[in-house]
Every structure is written in structure tokens, then in C-alpha cells.
Design an enzyme around this catalytic site. Structure first.
Site, PDB file in Angstrom:
ATOM      1  N   ASP A 216       0.877  -1.156   0.068  1.00  0.00           N
ATOM      2  CA  ASP A 216      -0.076   0.119   0.138  1.00  0.00           C
ATOM      3  C   ASP A 216       0.787   1.246  -0.038  1.00  0.00           C
ATOM      4  OD1 ASP A 216      -2.733   1.472   0.603  1.00  0.00           O
ATOM      5  OD2 ASP A 216      -1.697   1.853   2.278  1.00  0.00           O
ATOM      6  N   GLU A 280       1.504  -0.839  -5.110  1.00  0.00           N
ATOM      7  CA  GLU A 280       0.570   0.237  -5.362  1.00  0.00           C
ATOM      8  C   GLU A 280       1.121   1.346  -5.855  1.00  0.00           C
ATOM      9  OE1 GLU A 280      -3.057   2.834  -3.657  1.00  0.00           O
ATOM     10  OE2 GLU A 280      -1.517   2.801  -2.360  1.00  0.00           O
TER      11      GLU A 280
HETATM   12  C1  GLC Z   1      -3.972   3.393  -0.561  1.00  0.00           C
HETATM   13  C2  GLC Z   1      -5.340   2.698  -0.421  1.00  0.00           C
HETATM   14  C3  GLC Z   1      -6.217   3.632   0.237  1.00  0.00           C
HETATM   15  C4  GLC Z   1      -5.718   4.294   1.453  1.00  0.00           C
HETATM   16  C5  GLC Z   1      -4.439   4.839   1.467  1.00  0.00           C
HETATM   17  C6  GLC Z   1      -3.790   5.194   2.690  1.00  0.00           C
HETATM   18  O1  GLC Z   1      -3.896   4.407  -1.490  1.00  0.00           O
HETATM   19  O2  GLC Z   1      -5.451   2.020  -1.553  1.00  0.00           O
HETATM   20  O3  GLC Z   1      -7.606   3.022   0.119  1.00  0.00           O
HETATM   21  O4  GLC Z   1      -6.878   5.241   1.864  1.00  0.00           O
HETATM   22  O5  GLC Z   1      -3.649   3.958   0.790  1.00  0.00           O
HETATM   23  O6  GLC Z   1      -3.514   3.973   3.178  1.00  0.00           O
END
Ligand code: GLC
Length: 564
Positions: A216, A280
């Protein structure tokens, strides 16, 4: 060839027969809050996911990735973690995770967890200790700065969710940094003990049998600890853009240390078995490539490719995107594609119901590992959320600008019973208004439903090796149709996707006569392997008549083709 709008030959090479599982896999993304509730509180849970694993097997996917279920005050719905190695009671227990993993493995499904390395909750014991005093040994596990000389925030860094990325801790007189909510202080990855602690978290889950991690907010792990201002972003439009776009995050993303960590992680996890790391990483094609590393200094197995989320949905734009992406990918790297997730508008809402079928065919036939967001296989759309029903902190912080993510996180509609079989009580977010028509029960046995389309496409991927591991080339936009070829060994198939919403005939013989396809001989007929409408198959002439919004996977038949 006057009708050619764009023509490019690119070659994304074929994978090998002993490809790792994550190259041939179809990944299914579950948002556990919204998948299946078994304890009657209106929120999905882990036993709920376990109870629906057979559905995923029936769909044909290979791996399930789960958004966070860790202990959390749920300010950001689990992305604010208080214990990375425990389960929030809302979702169940550690025993429930063990059960989920065991059952998944029995069924031949892999399990990928969401790992949240960038920040913790402000309620995490580590942060409570860190903020207790400037002298506390845990202080430097987070990112602290004195106020600016005249007072106020140390610099212009912005939070993703609106406002400054700094919050003052009044008791100790310093600001802490948070890329997201003030309830999500950033960990300081420069600190070796933080790195060790986070590797321990991964080890904990690997010992419980998980097959990999989605990382993440991965771009943001390291920040420049001298805290220079970010440069202003000239393209920023306050009327529509997220406020964080006001600056270019060169000091808070892609810091050099991050890439050492990537390589360290990759080597470490590969040494432990057959796992996957998925980043991500919201970046355009070129800057994304860095995350693949090099053959000598490997990067992530899959560097999350989100470019479809912001590329115009038309044949030219998608042809350009595929071409740019495939041309940029280093030889050792493997592509991946994402149509939607828990943070972005659903594909059916972005491109419409008819094109969503075309998008499904694209996702499941283009080269690379596809990820399906739960419910997209039913054609779910974004659901309107009334102001009093808003849950998402982003929408609460920045109301009315369309950043809220509740619309894409509504419950999975399973059947025709109350609350669509998701729960026995009113769910935490409303069901879509179409749930009585659009649900698994209704679509399961409908031979032309969106669900059946997904199942059939996944099946086709299994039975046609060119689709799973074949090379890609001949990516063309012709009269609003996206065309590409997939091939491996002697097998080749073409994908034709009508994206302009009008009927068109593609002459395969003249298409094949061009430089884009030097390797292909003339053909006598084509064989339709699948239409997005699921209503035709079989042999036809070389002039392929596509209906509006139709996608086809076709094979080519030569005079010598057996059976022709
Ligand atoms: C990532 C997740 C999102 C979250 C953010 C902070 O972008 O996909 O849902 O709010 O991280 O953890």
C-alpha cells in the site's frame, strides 16, 4: 491503408512454460467490508470471504487479494493499522485468517494480503510511545519536524486527503508527517528498526501461509528528512484537482532509498518461496518502470499499472497506452493491468455498461496479469451515496468534489434474498439500486450475462496459451477498433474491440498484408472464438463484421488448417 488511424508494431515477448504462478494468474480483489457478512453486523468479515471462495473458484480466478482486515480504529477503514499482526474483531480472528488461507489453498486459490508499510494509525502503540516525549527511543520511528522559523507547518507538503501533511503534536511542540490522514502518521523507513519491524510483519504472515503482498502507498515510504519545499505544480487546477496536486511530490516519493528497499524485499521474499509483491504505484508508464528494477537488481514482481484508470477509453488512446507500456517494459519485467479498485470509480461507470464488456475482454486478453475488482464481474456501477450516508474520510474532508470512495465500496449483491444475501441487516453502505437485477444468482446461469462473460473469458485464457503467456504485437487502432495479436509457438489469436459504439467491418486479409504483421501469411477465413455478446462462434470470411460495442477473440484459418 487509408483507414488506419494508428499502427504500431511492438513486441511484448512470450512468457515461458514454467512461468511463475503470478504471471498466469487472474487476481481477484476483495474489499472485505463489502464482500460477505456472516455475523449480522452489516459489515463483511473473513468467514464471509471464506464462505464465498467456491464462487471465486467457479469464476475461475487464481488468487484473491484482500484489502486490510488488521486491528484498526477504522478511520480510513483499515488502512490505519494499530496492529499489523492481528485481526480486527470486526472482521474476525487470526484463526479465521488461518481458516481462510487453508480453505483457499485447498481450493487451489492463492492469498495475497494488503500490507500497509507507509504509516500506522495514530492509536498504534508505536506512535503513542513516539509522541509521548521527544526523548522516547521510539520517537524517530515516525517523521518529526520543528515548526517553521516563524511558527506553523515546516513546509508545503500536502496530504493526499486534503490539507497540510503535517499535524502539530502540542505536547511535544513538533509536527509529525502524514501522507494521508492526520490519524495515519508516516513511519520513518530510514530507521533500521522500522525496517526490521516491518519485515517481521511480512514474516509473520508468510509463516501463516500467504502467497504475497500488495504494498500500500508504496511510493511514499521514504521522504527527504531535510524537508525541502516541494516544487509547485503548474498544471494544478484547484477547481477539480485533488489539493495534493498543487505540488510535485519529488521529496516525498521515489526517494533513492526506496529502490534499495525494493531490491532487498524482492531478494528476501524470493529466497523464501514462490511469492508475489505487487506495488500500489500511481504513475504514468515511464516513471513506473523504475519499480521493475533491472535483471541484476530486481524490483517488484508486479508494479501496479493503473494507467487504464486515467486513459481515455477509445481505441487510439488504449492502443497508444499498450504500445507505450509494452515498449517501456524491461525484458525481465512482466506486465499487469487494473481496471478498478476500492479507490477509483468503477469501470462500468467510467465507460458505460456496454463498453464494460469490451473492457473485460481487454483486461483478460491483453498481455499481463489482470486484477478484477469485486463486483466488476457483475457490471456493478458506482452507487450514489447521500450526504448523511457518507463513510469515507476523504469525502468528509473534501466534500462534493467527487473524491469520495464509498460509491465503489458498496456490498456485493449475491442473490434475491433480503440485503442481496450480503447480510441479514442493513449494510454499512447501501446496495446498488439495481441489485435485484444485478446479482450473482441472477447472472450465474444466464448464458450472456456479464458474470458468464468473465467466466468464459477466464476459461478461454486457460485453454488458449497465447492469451495467458503469449507475446503481444500488432497493436492497432483502426476505425475505432482496437486490434492486437497474441501468439506463442504456432498459436496466434487476434482481439478486436469495437470501442466507438458503431458497427464496423475489419478486413483481416488487408490488415495482415501490412508491415505491422510481417510474420502472418494470407488467410482464408477466421474463426470467432468468443464475442463479448456471447452469442456467436464459428468460422466466417475474412471480413469481420463487428457490432457496436462488440469485442471478438478470433483465430485465423489457412487453407491448410486442419478441419477447415
Ligand atoms: C492506499 C489505499 C487507500 C488508502 C491509502 C492510505 O492508497 O488504497 O484506500 O486510503 O492508501 O492508506
Amino acid at each position: 491503408m487509408s483507414h488506419f488511424v494508428a499502427m504500431t508494431t511492438i513486441v511484448g515477448t512470450a512468457g515461458s512454460g514454467d512461468a511463475p504462478w503470478w504471471q498466469t494468474a487472474v487476481i481477484y480483489h476483495v474489499y472485505p467490508r463489502s464482500f460477505m457478512d456472516t455475523d449480522g453486523d452489516g459489515v463483511g468479515d473473513l468467514p464471509g470471504v471464506t464462505s464465498r471462495l467456491e464462487y471465486l473458484v467457479g469464476l475461475g480466478v487464481d488468487a484473491v487479494w484482500l484489502s486490510p482486515f488488521y486491528r484498526s480504529p477504522m478511520v480510513d477503514f483499515g488502512y490505519d493499522v494499530t496492529d499489523h499482526c492481528d485481526v480486527d474483531p470486526l472482521f474476525g480472528t487470526l484463526a479465521d485468517v488461518d481458516e481462510l488461507i487453508a480453505r483457499a489453498h485447498q481450493l487451489g486459490l492463492r492469498v495475497v494480503l494488503d500490507f500497509v508499510p507507509n504509516h500506522t494509525s495514530d492509536q498504534h502503540r508505536w506512535f503513542v510511545e513516539a509522541r509521548s516525549s521527544r526523548q522516547h527511543p521510539r520517537r524517530d520511528w515516525y517523521v518529526w519536524s520543528d515548526p517553521a522559523p516563524g511558527g506553523g507547518v515546516p513546509n508545503n507538503w500536502r496530504s493526499e486527503f486534503g490539507g497540510p501533511a503535517w499535524t502539530l503534536d502540542e505536547a511535544t511542540g513538533q509536527y509529525y508527517y502524514h501522507a494521508y490522514l492526520s490519524e495515519q502518521p508516516n513511519l520513518n523507513w530510514h530507521h533500521p528498526d522500522v525496517r526490521r519491524a516491518m519485515f517481521d510483519v511480512l514474516r509473520f504472515w508468510l509463516h501463516r501461509g500467504v502467497d504475497g503482498f500488495r504494498l500500500d502507498a508504496f511510493r511514499r515510504l521514504y521522504v527527504d528528512l531535510s524537508f525541502p519545499d516541494e516544487p509547485e505544480n503548474a498544471a494544478y487546477d484547484p477547481a477539480v484537482d485533488n489539493e495534493s496536486f498543487a505540488v510535485v511530490p519529488i521529496h516525498t516519493s521515489e526517494q533513492p532509498e526506496l529502490f534499495d528497499t525494493v531490491t532487498e524485499l524482492r531478494r528476501w521474499i524470493d529466497g523464501l518461496g514462490d511469492h508475489v509483491l505487487i506495488g500500489e504505484i500511481y504513475l504514468g508508464v515511464e516513471p513506473l518502470m523504475r519499480y521493475h528494477g533491472t535483471a541484476e537488481r530486481p524490483g517488484l514482481h508486479l508494479a501496479g499499472n493503473f494507467n487504464l484508470l486515467w486513459t481515455n477509453w477509445d481505441a487510439d488512446s488504449i492502443a497508444d497506452l499498450v504500445t507505450a507500456y509494452e515498449s517501456a517494459l524491461p525484458g525481465h519485467a512482466w506486465p499487469n493491468w487494473v481496471l478498478g479498485n476500492h479507490d477509483r470509480s468503477r469501470i462500468a461507470s467510467r465507460v458505460g455498461e456496454r463498453q464494460a464488456r469490451v473492457a473485460a475482454m481487454f483486461l483478460l486478453t491483453v498481455r499481463g496479469t489482470p486484477t478484477i475488482y469485486y463486483g466488476d464481474e457483475l457490471g456493478m456501477s458506482d452507487v450514489d451515496i447521500t450526504p448523511d450516508a457518507v463513510q469515507d474520510p476523504w469525502e468528509k474532508n473534501v466534500p462534493g468534489k467527487g473524491f469520495g470512495r464509498d460509491p465503489v465500496r458498496t456490498p456485493m449483491p449475491w442473490d434475491l434474498s433480503d440485503h442481496a444475501g450480503f447480510s441479514t441487516v442493513a449494510p454499512w453502505l447501501p446496495l446498488g439500486p439495481d441489485h435485484e437485477r444485478r446479482n450473482v444468482e441472477r447472472q450465474r446461469d444466464d448464458p450472456t450475462s456479464m458474470l458468464t462473460l468473465h467466466r468464459r473469458l477466464i476459461e478461454l485464457r486457460r485453454t488458449v496459451p497465447a492469451l495467458a503467456l503469449g507475446a503481444i504485437d500488432a497493436v492497432v487502432a483502426v476505425e475505432g477498433v482496437l486490434v492486437y495479436r497474441r501468439h506463442v509457438d504456432q498459436q496466434q489469436v487476434f482481439v478486436l474491440l469495437e470501442m466507438a459504439g458503431r458497427p464496423v467491418t475489419i478486413h483481416m486479409d488487408s490488415l495482415l498484408g501490412t508491415d505491422a504483421l510481417p510474420a502472418v501469411e494470407g488467410i482464408d477465413a477466421i474463426e470467432i472464438l468468443m464475442s463479448t455478446a456471447l452469442d456467436r462462434q464459428g468460422v466466417e470470411g475474412t471480413a469481420v463484421a463487428l457490432r457496436a460495442d462488440e469485442g471478438l477473440v478470433i483465430g485465423l484459418l489457412h487453407a491448410a488448417t486442419p478441419g477447415h
